[in-house]
Design a protein around this motif. Structure first.
Motif, short mmCIF file in Angstrom:
data_model
loop_
_atom_site.label_atom_id
_atom_site.label_comp_id
_atom_site.label_asym_id
_atom_site.label_seq_id
_atom_site.Cartn_x
_atom_site.Cartn_y
_atom_site.Cartn_z
N GLY A 16 0.88 -1.58 0.02
CA GLY A 16 0.04 -0.48 -0.21
C GLY A 16 0.67 1.53 0.12
N SER A 17 0.03 2.51 0.27
CA SER A 17 0.34 3.49 -0.19
C SER A 17 -0.22 5.06 1.38
N VAL A 78 6.77 19.58 4.02
CA VAL A 78 7.33 19.05 2.96
C VAL A 78 6.81 18.10 2.96
N TYR A 79 7.30 16.87 2.47
CA TYR A 79 5.87 15.60 2.05
C TYR A 79 6.74 14.43 1.66
N LEU A 80 6.12 13.24 2.27
CA LEU A 80 7.39 11.68 1.90
C LEU A 80 5.73 11.22 1.59
N GLN A 81 6.00 10.86 0.17
CA GLN A 81 5.21 10.11 -0.67
C GLN A 81 5.54 8.37 -0.75
N ASP A 83 5.76 4.36 -1.82
CA ASP A 83 4.57 3.53 -1.68
C ASP A 83 5.19 2.23 -1.93
N ASN A 84 4.78 1.10 -2.22
CA ASN A 84 4.84 0.06 -2.35
C ASN A 84 5.27 -0.51 -0.51
N LEU A 85 4.94 -0.58 0.17
CA LEU A 85 5.37 -0.11 1.35
C LEU A 85 5.53 -1.39 1.80
N LYS A 86 6.49 -1.86 2.90
CA LYS A 86 6.67 -3.13 3.24
C LYS A 86 6.77 -3.40 4.76
N PRO A 87 6.70 -4.24 5.46
CA PRO A 87 6.35 -4.40 6.81
C PRO A 87 7.59 -3.82 7.51
N GLU A 88 8.99 -4.29 6.85
CA GLU A 88 10.18 -3.21 7.41
C GLU A 88 10.08 -1.88 7.49
#
Length: 111
Positions: A16-17, A78-81, A83-88
């Motif tokens: 997810g994102s 400031v933003y941090l997009q 994507d493709n999030l991982k458990p780590e």
């Protein structure tokens, strides 16, 4: 007095994102470099991404190609997009400008 307020964290499934935001006040935002850090449970705080006043960006290897740092000078944000999030990627995420830190926003990546 510099103030940094993060938002946008939450619980998301792997793949997810999320988009984190850091609203800054008490400084001339456009001339400052900004950074995102994260701290996972039991681990040291690590640098995730930086953006210079001119918009040059850098990332830690583990998030390259998945995270994007950007900024909106008009909104002093400031933003941090992410994507493709991982458990780590689970951690508390902080933004930083010089010696000033935000309070952090929790990101949990879990199914």
């Amino acid at each position: 007095q510099v103030q940094l307020v993060e938002s946008g964290g939450g619980l998301v499934q792997p793949g997810g994102s999320l988009r984190l935001s850091c609203a800054a006040s008490g400084m001339t935002f456009s001339i400052n470099a900004m950074a995102w850090y994260r701290q996972a449970p039991g681990k040291e705080r690590e640098l995730v991404a930086t953006i210079t006043s001119g918009g040059v960006v850098n990332y830690v290897d583990s998030v390259k190609g998945r995270f994007t740092i950007s900024k909106d000078n008009a909104k002093s944000t400031v933003y941090l997009q992410m994507d493709n999030l991982k458990p780590e990627d689970t951690a508390v995420y902080y933004c930083r400008r010089g010696a000033s830190w935000g309070q952090g926003t929790q990101v949990i990546v879990s199914s």
